[in-house]
Design a protein around this motif. Structure first.
Motif, mmCIF file in Angstrom:
data_model
loop_
_atom_site.group_PDB
_atom_site.id
_atom_site.type_symbol
_atom_site.label_atom_id
_atom_site.label_comp_id
_atom_site.label_asym_id
_atom_site.label_seq_id
_atom_site.Cartn_x
_atom_site.Cartn_y
_atom_site.Cartn_z
ATOM 1 N N ASN A 62 7.530 -5.016 22.092
ATOM 2 C CA ASN A 62 6.372 -5.391 22.906
ATOM 3 C C ASN A 62 6.738 -5.430 24.381
ATOM 4 O O ASN A 62 5.962 -4.990 25.231
ATOM 5 N N SER A 63 7.920 -5.964 24.679
ATOM 6 C CA SER A 63 8.367 -6.049 26.069
ATOM 7 C C SER A 63 8.521 -4.652 26.659
ATOM 8 O O SER A 63 8.076 -4.384 27.776
ATOM 9 N N ARG A 64 9.152 -3.771 25.884
ATOM 10 C CA ARG A 64 9.290 -2.390 26.363
ATOM 11 C C ARG A 64 7.919 -1.748 26.539
ATOM 12 O O ARG A 64 7.688 -1.019 27.494
ATOM 13 N N SER A 65 7.011 -2.029 25.613
ATOM 14 C CA SER A 65 5.666 -1.474 25.708
ATOM 15 C C SER A 65 4.969 -1.974 26.972
ATOM 16 O O SER A 65 4.280 -1.215 27.646
ATOM 17 N N GLU A 66 5.169 -3.270 27.277
ATOM 18 C CA GLU A 66 4.562 -3.823 28.488
ATOM 19 C C GLU A 66 5.163 -3.172 29.731
ATOM 20 O O GLU A 66 4.451 -2.864 30.686
ATOM 21 N N GLN A 67 6.486 -2.962 29.713
ATOM 22 C CA GLN A 67 7.132 -2.303 30.846
ATOM 23 C C GLN A 67 6.606 -0.878 30.990
ATOM 24 O O GLN A 67 6.309 -0.428 32.099
ATOM 25 N N GLN A 68 6.484 -0.183 29.854
ATOM 26 C CA GLN A 68 5.974 1.183 29.894
ATOM 27 C C GLN A 68 4.525 1.190 30.369
ATOM 28 O O GLN A 68 4.128 2.066 31.133
#
Length: 123
Positions: A62-68
Protein backbone atom coordinates in the motif's frame (compact mmCIF):
# COMPACT_ATOMS: atom_id res chain seq x y z
CA UNK A 1 4.08 -63.26 65.01
CA UNK A 2 7.35 -62.42 63.26
CA UNK A 3 5.95 -63.69 59.96
CA UNK A 4 2.93 -61.41 60.30
CA UNK A 5 5.11 -58.42 60.92
CA UNK A 6 7.19 -59.27 57.86
CA UNK A 7 4.04 -59.65 55.75
CA UNK A 8 2.69 -56.35 57.05
CA UNK A 9 5.99 -54.66 56.28
CA UNK A 10 6.01 -56.12 52.77
CA UNK A 11 2.41 -55.03 52.23
CA UNK A 12 3.23 -51.51 53.42
CA UNK A 13 6.23 -51.38 51.07
CA UNK A 14 4.03 -52.50 48.14
CA UNK A 15 1.40 -49.89 49.02
CA UNK A 16 4.07 -47.22 49.25
CA UNK A 17 5.48 -48.28 45.85
CA UNK A 18 1.99 -48.20 44.29
CA UNK A 19 1.36 -44.73 45.74
CA UNK A 20 4.71 -43.48 44.42
CA UNK A 21 3.95 -44.94 40.96
CA UNK A 22 0.50 -43.31 40.99
CA UNK A 23 2.01 -39.93 41.90
CA UNK A 24 4.53 -40.41 39.07
CA UNK A 25 1.71 -41.10 36.57
CA UNK A 26 -0.23 -38.06 37.80
CA UNK A 27 2.87 -35.87 37.51
CA UNK A 28 3.53 -37.19 34.00
CA UNK A 29 -0.08 -36.52 32.95
CA UNK A 30 0.14 -32.98 34.38
CA UNK A 31 3.38 -32.33 32.50
CA UNK A 32 1.93 -33.73 29.28
CA UNK A 33 -1.06 -31.36 29.61
CA UNK A 34 1.32 -28.45 30.20
CA UNK A 35 3.37 -29.39 27.14
CA UNK A 36 0.20 -29.68 25.02
CA UNK A 37 -0.99 -26.25 26.23
CA UNK A 38 2.41 -24.73 25.44
CA UNK A 39 2.35 -26.31 21.97
CA UNK A 40 -1.08 -24.85 21.33
CA UNK A 41 0.18 -21.45 22.51
CA UNK A 42 3.20 -21.72 20.22
CA UNK A 43 0.93 -22.52 17.25
CA UNK A 44 -1.30 -19.54 18.08
CA UNK A 45 1.75 -17.26 18.33
CA UNK A 46 3.07 -18.58 15.01
CA UNK A 47 -0.32 -17.90 13.40
CA UNK A 48 -0.27 -14.34 14.79
CA UNK A 49 3.27 -13.85 13.47
CA UNK A 50 2.19 -15.02 10.02
CA UNK A 51 -0.85 -12.75 10.14
CA UNK A 52 1.33 -9.79 11.20
CA UNK A 53 3.85 -10.53 8.44
CA UNK A 54 1.06 -10.59 5.86
CA UNK A 55 -0.34 -7.32 7.21
CA UNK A 56 3.12 -5.73 7.06
CA UNK A 57 3.63 -6.95 3.49
CA UNK A 58 0.23 -5.51 2.54
CA UNK A 59 1.11 -2.22 4.25
CA UNK A 60 4.39 -2.14 2.31
CA UNK A 61 2.49 -2.72 -0.92
CA UNK A 62 0.00 0.00 0.00
CA UNK A 63 2.83 2.38 0.86
CA UNK A 64 4.52 1.71 -2.46
CA UNK A 65 1.18 2.16 -4.20
CA UNK A 66 0.71 5.51 -2.45
CA UNK A 67 4.22 6.58 -3.48
CA UNK A 68 3.53 5.48 -7.05
CA UNK A 69 0.19 7.29 -6.97
CA UNK A 70 1.97 10.46 -5.83
CA UNK A 71 4.54 10.14 -8.62
CA UNK A 72 1.77 9.50 -11.17
CA UNK A 73 -0.15 12.54 -9.90
CA UNK A 74 2.98 14.70 -10.26
CA UNK A 75 3.48 13.36 -13.79
CA UNK A 76 -0.19 14.03 -14.56
CA UNK A 77 0.10 17.59 -13.24
CA UNK A 78 3.22 18.22 -15.35
CA UNK A 79 1.51 16.88 -18.46
CA UNK A 80 -1.55 18.99 -17.72
CA UNK A 81 0.68 22.08 -17.41
CA UNK A 82 2.39 21.29 -20.71
CA UNK A 83 -0.98 20.70 -22.38
CA UNK A 84 -2.26 24.06 -21.12
CA UNK A 85 0.86 25.79 -22.48
CA UNK A 86 0.40 24.06 -25.82
CA UNK A 87 -3.29 25.02 -25.90
CA UNK A 88 -2.41 28.68 -25.23
CA UNK A 89 0.25 28.70 -27.97
CA UNK A 90 -2.09 26.91 -30.38
CA UNK A 91 -4.87 29.42 -29.65
CA UNK A 92 -2.45 32.30 -30.15
CA UNK A 93 -1.24 30.83 -33.44
CA UNK A 94 -4.81 30.18 -34.61
CA UNK A 95 -5.69 33.76 -33.77
CA UNK A 96 -2.66 34.97 -35.73
CA UNK A 97 -3.76 32.90 -38.70
CA UNK A 98 -7.27 34.33 -38.35
CA UNK A 99 -5.77 37.85 -38.33
CA UNK A 100 -4.36 37.04 -41.73
CA UNK A 101 -0.84 36.45 -40.56
CA UNK A 102 -0.12 40.15 -40.46
CA UNK A 103 3.05 40.91 -38.61
CA UNK A 104 1.25 43.45 -36.45
CA UNK A 105 1.05 43.34 -32.73
CA UNK A 106 -2.24 41.81 -31.69
CA UNK A 107 -3.68 40.31 -28.58
CA UNK A 108 -2.91 36.85 -29.98
CA UNK A 109 0.78 37.77 -30.33
CA UNK A 110 0.81 39.11 -26.79
CA UNK A 111 -0.75 35.85 -25.59
CA UNK A 112 1.83 33.79 -27.51
CA UNK A 113 4.66 35.84 -26.04
CA UNK A 114 3.20 35.50 -22.54
CA UNK A 115 2.81 31.74 -22.99
CA UNK A 116 6.39 31.38 -24.20
CA UNK A 117 7.68 33.50 -21.33
CA UNK A 118 5.66 31.50 -18.81
CA UNK A 119 6.97 28.23 -20.22
CA UNK A 120 10.54 29.46 -20.12
CA UNK A 121 10.10 30.60 -16.52
CA UNK A 122 8.82 27.16 -15.45
CA UNK A 123 11.48 25.20 -17.33
Amino acid sequence: LGASAAEASAAAAKASERARAERGREERARLEKTVAAMSAQAKAIEAEKTKAARAKAQADINSRSEQQAGALQAMHDELERKKNMLDMRRAALASRVADGGTGGVSTSMAAATAATAAEAAEA
